[in-house]
Design an enzyme around this catalytic site. Sequence first.
Site, PDB file in Angstrom:
ATOM      1  N   LYS A 206    -134.477   2.916  32.183  1.00  0.00           N
ATOM      2  CA  LYS A 206    -134.944   3.501  30.929  1.00  0.00           C
ATOM      3  C   LYS A 206    -136.126   4.442  31.143  1.00  0.00           C
ATOM      4  CE  LYS A 206    -133.109  -0.157  28.014  1.00  0.00           C
ATOM      5  NZ  LYS A 206    -132.307  -0.753  29.068  1.00  0.00           N
TER       6      LYS A 206
ATOM      7  N   ARG B 259    -122.406   2.702  28.181  1.00  0.00           N
ATOM      8  CA  ARG B 259    -121.296   1.747  28.062  1.00  0.00           C
ATOM      9  C   ARG B 259    -120.789   1.786  26.628  1.00  0.00           C
ATOM     10  NH1 ARG B 259    -123.843  -2.055  24.945  1.00  0.00           N
ATOM     11  NH2 ARG B 259    -126.043  -2.451  25.389  1.00  0.00           N
TER      12      ARG B 259
ATOM     13  N   HIS C 177    -120.766 -55.784 -14.237  1.00  0.00           N
ATOM     14  CA  HIS C 177    -120.416 -55.695 -12.809  1.00  0.00           C
ATOM     15  C   HIS C 177    -121.624 -55.993 -11.930  1.00  0.00           C
ATOM     16  CE1 HIS C 177    -122.040 -51.660 -11.636  1.00  0.00           C
ATOM     17  NE2 HIS C 177    -121.709 -51.256 -12.851  1.00  0.00           N
ATOM     18  N   GLN C 178    -122.843 -55.858 -12.474  1.00  0.00           N
ATOM     19  CA  GLN C 178    -124.003 -56.308 -11.715  1.00  0.00           C
ATOM     20  C   GLN C 178    -123.945 -57.821 -11.533  1.00  0.00           C
ATOM     21  OE1 GLN C 178    -127.868 -54.862 -12.917  1.00  0.00           O
ATOM     22  NE2 GLN C 178    -128.887 -56.721 -12.223  1.00  0.00           N
TER      23      GLN C 178
ATOM     24  N   HIS D  92    -129.060 -59.925 -26.371  1.00  0.00           N
ATOM     25  CA  HIS D  92    -128.386 -59.824 -25.066  1.00  0.00           C
ATOM     26  C   HIS D  92    -128.421 -61.195 -24.406  1.00  0.00           C
ATOM     27  CE1 HIS D  92    -127.459 -58.282 -20.994  1.00  0.00           C
ATOM     28  NE2 HIS D  92    -128.387 -59.137 -20.576  1.00  0.00           N
TER      29      HIS D  92
ATOM     30  N   HIS E  65    -126.257 -63.948 -21.230  1.00  0.00           N
ATOM     31  CA  HIS E  65    -125.276 -64.160 -20.166  1.00  0.00           C
ATOM     32  C   HIS E  65    -124.539 -65.456 -20.451  1.00  0.00           C
ATOM     33  CE1 HIS E  65    -126.557 -61.055 -17.129  1.00  0.00           C
ATOM     34  NE2 HIS E  65    -127.568 -61.025 -17.983  1.00  0.00           N
TER      35      HIS E  65
ATOM     36  N   THR F  71    -135.749 -59.413 -13.259  1.00  0.00           N
ATOM     37  CA  THR F  71    -136.209 -58.496 -12.201  1.00  0.00           C
ATOM     38  C   THR F  71    -137.446 -57.726 -12.659  1.00  0.00           C
ATOM     39  OG1 THR F  71    -133.881 -58.208 -11.567  1.00  0.00           O
ATOM     40  CG2 THR F  71    -135.472 -56.625 -10.684  1.00  0.00           C
TER      41      THR F  71
END
Length: 1178
Positions: free
Chosen positions: A152, A328, A574-575, A771, A773, A908
């Site tokens: 170069k 090239r 389902h928990q 509520h 169970h 909880t």
Amino acid sequence: MLKFRTVHGGLRLLGIRRTSTAPAASPNVRRLEYKPIKKVMVANRGEIAIRVFRACTELGIRTVAIYSEQDTGQMHRQKADEAYLIGRGLAPVQAYLHIPDIIKVAKENNVDAVHPGYGFLSERADFAQACQDAGVRFIGPSPEVVRKMGDKVEARAIAIAAGVPVVPGTDAPITSLHEAHEFSNTYGFPIIFKAAYGGGGRGMRVVHSYEELEENYTRAYSEALAAFGNGALFVEKFIEKPRHIEVQILGDQYGNILHLYERDCSIQRRHQKVVEIAPAAHLDPQLRTRLTSDSVKLAKQVGYENAGTVEFLVDRHGKHYFIEVNSRLQVEHTVTEEITDVDLVHAQIHVAEGRSLPDLGLRQENIRINGCAIQCRVTTEDPARSFQPDTGRIEVFRSGEGMGIRLDNASAFQGAVISPHYDSLLVKVIAHGKDHPTAATKMSRALAEFRVRGVKTNIAFLQNVLNNQQFLAGTVDTQFIDENPELFQLRPAQNRAQKLLHYLGHVMVNGPTTPIPVKASPSPTDPVVPAVPIGPPPAGFRDILLREGPEGFARAVRNHPGLLLMDTTFRDAHQSLLATRVRTHDLKKIAPYVAHNFSKLFSMENWGGATFDVAMRFLYECPWRRLQELRELIPNIPFQMLLRGANAVGYTNYPDNVVFKFCEVAKENGMDVFRVFDSLNYLPNMLLGMEAAGSAGGVVEAAISYTGDVADPSRTKYSLQYYMGLAEELVRAGTHILCIKDMAGLLKPTACTMLVSSLRDRFPDLPLHIHTHDTSGAGVAAMLACAQAGADVVDVAADSMSGMTSQPSMGALVACTRGTPLDTEVPMERVFDYSEYWEGARGLYAAFDCTATMKSGNSDVYENEIPGGQYTNLHFQAHSMGLGSKFKEVKKAYVEANQMLGDLIKVTPSSKIVGDLAQFMVQNGLSRAEAEAQAEELSFPRSVVEFLQGYIGVPHGGFPEPFRSKVLKDLPRVEGRPGASLPPLDLQALEKELVDRHGEEVTPEDVLSAAMYPDVFAHFKDFTATFGPLDSLNTRLFLQGPKIAEEFEVELERGKTLHIKALAVSDLNRAGQRQVFFELNGQLRSILVKDTQAMKEMHFHPKALKDVKGQIGAPMPGKVIDIKVVAGAKVAKGQPLCVLSAMKMETVVTSPMEGTVRKVHVTKDMTLEGDDLILEIE
């Protein structure tokens, strides 16, 4: 009939045309002997080798490839008629630089000519000379011209002699750092180092100050040496913000030189071109003339022949400076071919044969610009990580094609292995259109069609470039990428199909990704989804809420004549029964049926509580997305969530601003009713949650957690007066609805009548919600008693999801009130269909079903007071540890633990605290008396200690003494509401942290998930980033993967369905992987999956853990070429630690922190994979 001999391996028939159609020589030019080329070897690899092979085949020339040992599987050797191994035993790059081997192959195989391609030996005069000496034609300039132009500094002198302007720079390659210093002193900064014997960005380094000089000189020298076999450098003044314009030239052996106009290569990073354009947009015609005429002038100055490129910098004033000549073919020659319709490789070959440009019909006056062409280099580089090269196996490759699109590629196919040894170029995409915007549009469309999986690419970055207004206007310079940081705001590819295949393969090889408590397979049959009518669902209570607000909604509930129901199937049911494992996939399937057939429901409990963290932790789902999707499917029924007061949906206290923001975002995502409770009924915590829910615009439902028995005069701690007093405080605080939350199912019918009737008498206008169970089996009777005593709403679950530790049966309540003033107006037939669906769905979760170990409820809950979900979990745990026969002892210990802690309300997280203490006592064989006596010496569970410190609030009646003092000793105690002392969380800072780790697609919902569960969220994001949207898989596939030969469909979104078939799993390979084969939408796909069990027995280099500060991992795959530090060394932030080399690019790994090197895990010349541990700093 003509007969032709068989052609082996090439289209030699085309040679007939070539020899017979050669034009006659011009009478004015001295003719050289025309020597047709019959066999060409390309001394290169990859896409340029294939490009030349194609041109040769079109001309009827037989082709020869060479390849290194590392390139055995590369496509270029298959595209040639013949292929030969070179450089046996040499390093990957050195093989293609080994001139003796290349010449030997050429001579042994009767090669007429060698095409050098670009890179490697293409600009080495000694290679051109070696070809000439061996009697093999070099398709390129003469050795002397290659030498002059390749040097170069000499090229610069020739340019000066030709009157072409140049940039100030050294006259010869520099040989020392001292010379670089002298040049800097003369011309000032910035300066640039350039490799004297090659280009392509290698060996180029810009230096802005003396401090950077030595490191950049060393790196530039090393890169040049590695890439070109010669580390010589020259240095010149760096022109800031120029355009990089290059002119394509073509010469023959008769002195004819012409140009094919210019290309704009200004879009670069690290001086390597990324996007090339022809012609240059908005180029002044006079400047174009100067550029092209100077290029031709320079070529004539040296007697240039064959193809070449003259490169210039053009400053902002339109002044141009010669940079260099590339003797090239260029990577970007394609765009010139597209706009001029000249095949440059054909021309190169013809010139080497002795043809003149006029013979080929190439005259300057005939060369015209036709439209615009753009080339994008698609590479296996990661723009998000400073374009670090990526390596690996291409799992999927689908290209973009169509009108105006050309692809030049090599090993871009499924199964190709991208190694770290060579250039990262994957494919060149060339778009041609009538003008710049048209070409950009075609390119953008083509890139959007690409699908490359298995390795990272720069496609997203290229798309950003193409959509950038500055680019579309054509006014770019070499600082374009640096000055447009928005280019790096990359939209990540979804890659959903491939990620899902990885997940399915992972499960097939390694088993379930979520812990399976019971060895039970999912049901082989899918649940039956009842038919749903077309059209919107009927109006429900949510329509009233949206129209009249929370107060109007509460009035409508109170004024409703019959009993209202809340369905807990989508959450608490389902928990309690299935370990909270029900997936969004199964909830969504039945959701439209619920919307159309249960519009009379008060609400659906479907969010909050344990479902929030379990969704991320075990199901790898986003809980927010679940809420969003269910809201869309059920627009008419109010949604209800469980909000743990100041704990929100977590198990600890959070800063107040987090709780407020959480409620705000939940409301925005479709939540309606916030059932606010506190596990200790601690009023300050509850009031905070109520205020947060109310300020968000939600319906506030204050829930009093129930324990004890108000009908038992001997149970004085939690008496009727206690509950009535607490209710007074909550009503005074402004609750819209009052709820009694009976977590263990302790409400007996008599107690229901006493409590509810007292509340109804005291608050005649306030809706009451109960509520419970059904653990004892008395749930239906209790709820009927509540309804008759004045409750407005009771909780139920689908029949097949009710009973035991879940809620009472929906069908039972509907049937028992039918035809009475309490009629629920819910059709029994719909209840049956709903239950049938859940019976089938429940079978999918057999591995989590409580009935695996627990066959019924138990009235002993009236004694142990264990909440429903916890009762199931403790039962599971006892059986899983082989203590099923001792569950009675666990329950007894639970009672004792509760009394030790002062007889708590158990929900909880307080229930977990009691459970932890109970298990601690059982595991250590301690009675209550022994535990209390030894309290000062025992190491109690952390949850117990933190409770006694006051971290979740103050229990009714205060903390148990002296037990508390014995346990805590000198530990600090929290006074008052725990969250009140917490400073606000900087949510913006957290968002930035998440963006830094997970990318730009971080949402406000993500920020809150991370605030609640930082570790769980991080794992969830990392997991889904690898395995994709798993909620699109059915539950059977999610849990156990497909069976071999099983065919199934996966709906990614509406209108996008994947058809997949599992084909086979291979044996273990040496890397500890198995190849898993699938058919995806009719196409073969294969992935590699690590066998985690097998890998435990194999040795692999350790990975750097992202979360461990001080562990420094490899930023990219590559080879260690230099180690800068040793163990025990002190390092500063930003100090170089080691140098990696990959794809001929060197990367300096720097220290992210100040500290001391604890251990170095690598050695020089070691090959690393991405994220391999390099060293540790402490």
